[in-house]
Design a protein around this motif. Structure first.
Motif, PDB file in Angstrom:
ATOM      1  N   ARG A 214      23.516 -22.303  19.807  1.00  0.00           N
ATOM      2  CA  ARG A 214      22.950 -23.630  20.037  1.00  0.00           C
ATOM      3  C   ARG A 214      23.241 -24.088  21.468  1.00  0.00           C
ATOM      4  O   ARG A 214      22.395 -24.717  22.107  1.00  0.00           O
TER       5      ARG A 214
ATOM      6  N   ARG B 137      18.103 -28.558  16.071  1.00  0.00           N
ATOM      7  CA  ARG B 137      18.003 -28.278  14.643  1.00  0.00           C
ATOM      8  C   ARG B 137      19.155 -27.406  14.163  1.00  0.00           C
ATOM      9  O   ARG B 137      19.697 -27.627  13.096  1.00  0.00           O
TER      10      ARG B 137
ATOM     11  N   ASN C  91      19.125 -24.375  13.003  1.00  0.00           N
ATOM     12  CA  ASN C  91      18.871 -23.647  11.766  1.00  0.00           C
ATOM     13  C   ASN C  91      19.526 -22.275  11.809  1.00  0.00           C
ATOM     14  O   ASN C  91      19.676 -21.670  12.867  1.00  0.00           O
TER      15      ASN C  91
ATOM     16  N   TRP D  43      14.649 -27.900  20.971  1.00  0.00           N
ATOM     17  CA  TRP D  43      14.425 -28.228  19.564  1.00  0.00           C
ATOM     18  C   TRP D  43      15.227 -27.297  18.656  1.00  0.00           C
ATOM     19  O   TRP D  43      15.808 -27.727  17.660  1.00  0.00           O
ATOM     20  N   SER D  44      15.285 -26.013  19.035  1.00  0.00           N
ATOM     21  CA  SER D  44      16.081 -25.046  18.281  1.00  0.00           C
ATOM     22  C   SER D  44      17.562 -25.407  18.343  1.00  0.00           C
ATOM     23  O   SER D  44      18.280 -25.296  17.351  1.00  0.00           O
TER      24      SER D  44
END
Length: 214
Positions: free
Chosen positions: A190, A97, A99, A93-94
């Motif tokens: 990522r 995303r 972020n 999920w990281s």
């Protein structure tokens, strides 16, 4: 106490397991690269805590009872698999995303640089892996002679495994920390989260799907 010859023989056997890339390697490298130095040391300490616990439990016969009980084994297997899928899912999920915080080159990985947090993760991951119990139940009887104090020998042999594991994972951490500036770049981070997440989810799925064969 085990002789040097016995400890050396045991070390040769577990050394192969120690350096083989697996769940511990993925957790430590990811923590060292993205989670921070303190968290990485915590994960290493937690993994070794779990290893020592399994060694003592195997020597005491507790893990043998677990392996003999299909229900108990399956409960631990599914809980462990769910925990790994949860950890890996968070990493995926990281990665999806992507972020960032503190600038475009510093990713938000959803973890804090906490030794205690890393220790909890390392310990839980190891203790919830029934294959560690099966490994020790199969291996320790080969090195503990009849009539020897089981707990003493279990602690001594597991201690050898702990030392080897700590040294190996420390080397991996130092390498990852050496290149942390590059590893922390958004695109690289990522990728690390994605690869580590897939690997850890895969470990969890394998544990869940292996059934009770052991």
């Amino acid at each position: 106490m085990p002789s040097i010859t016995v400890l050396w023989s045991f070390a040769l056997v577990v050394a192969v397991l120690t350096v083989t890339p697996g769940l511990d390697t993925a957790l430590v490298l990811r923590s060292a690269a993205l989670g921070g130095r303190r968290r990485a040391w915590g994960v290493i300490a937690g993994i070794q805590t779990g290893t020592m616990a399994w060694g003592v439990l195997a020597a005491a016969g507790v893990s043998a009872i677990l392996i003999a009980s299909e229900v108990a084994y399956d409960v631990l297997r599914f809980v462990g698999a769910a925990y790994l899928v949860y950890i890996g899912g968070r990493m995926l999920w990281s990665a999806i995303r992507g972020n960032t915080s503190h600038g475009a080159e510093q990713p938000t990985t959803g973890t804090t640089d906490s030794f205690l947090g890393g220790w909890r993760q390392g310990t839980m991951t190891n203790l919830l892996n029934p294959k560690m119990g099966a490994f020790y139940v199969a291996l320790l009887p080969q090195f503990i002679p009849a009539g020897a104090p089981q707990i003493t020998w279990g602690i001594a042999l597991a201690g050898v495994h702990v030392v080897l594991g700590a040294v190996w994972l420390t080397l991996l951490t130092l390498v990852a920390q050496r290149f942390r500036a590059w590893l922390s770049k958004r695109r690289v981070a990522r990728t690390i989260d994605g690869v580590a997440g897939i690997a850890i989810v895969g470990f969890g799925a394998r544990i869940a799907l292996e059934g009770t064969s052991r």
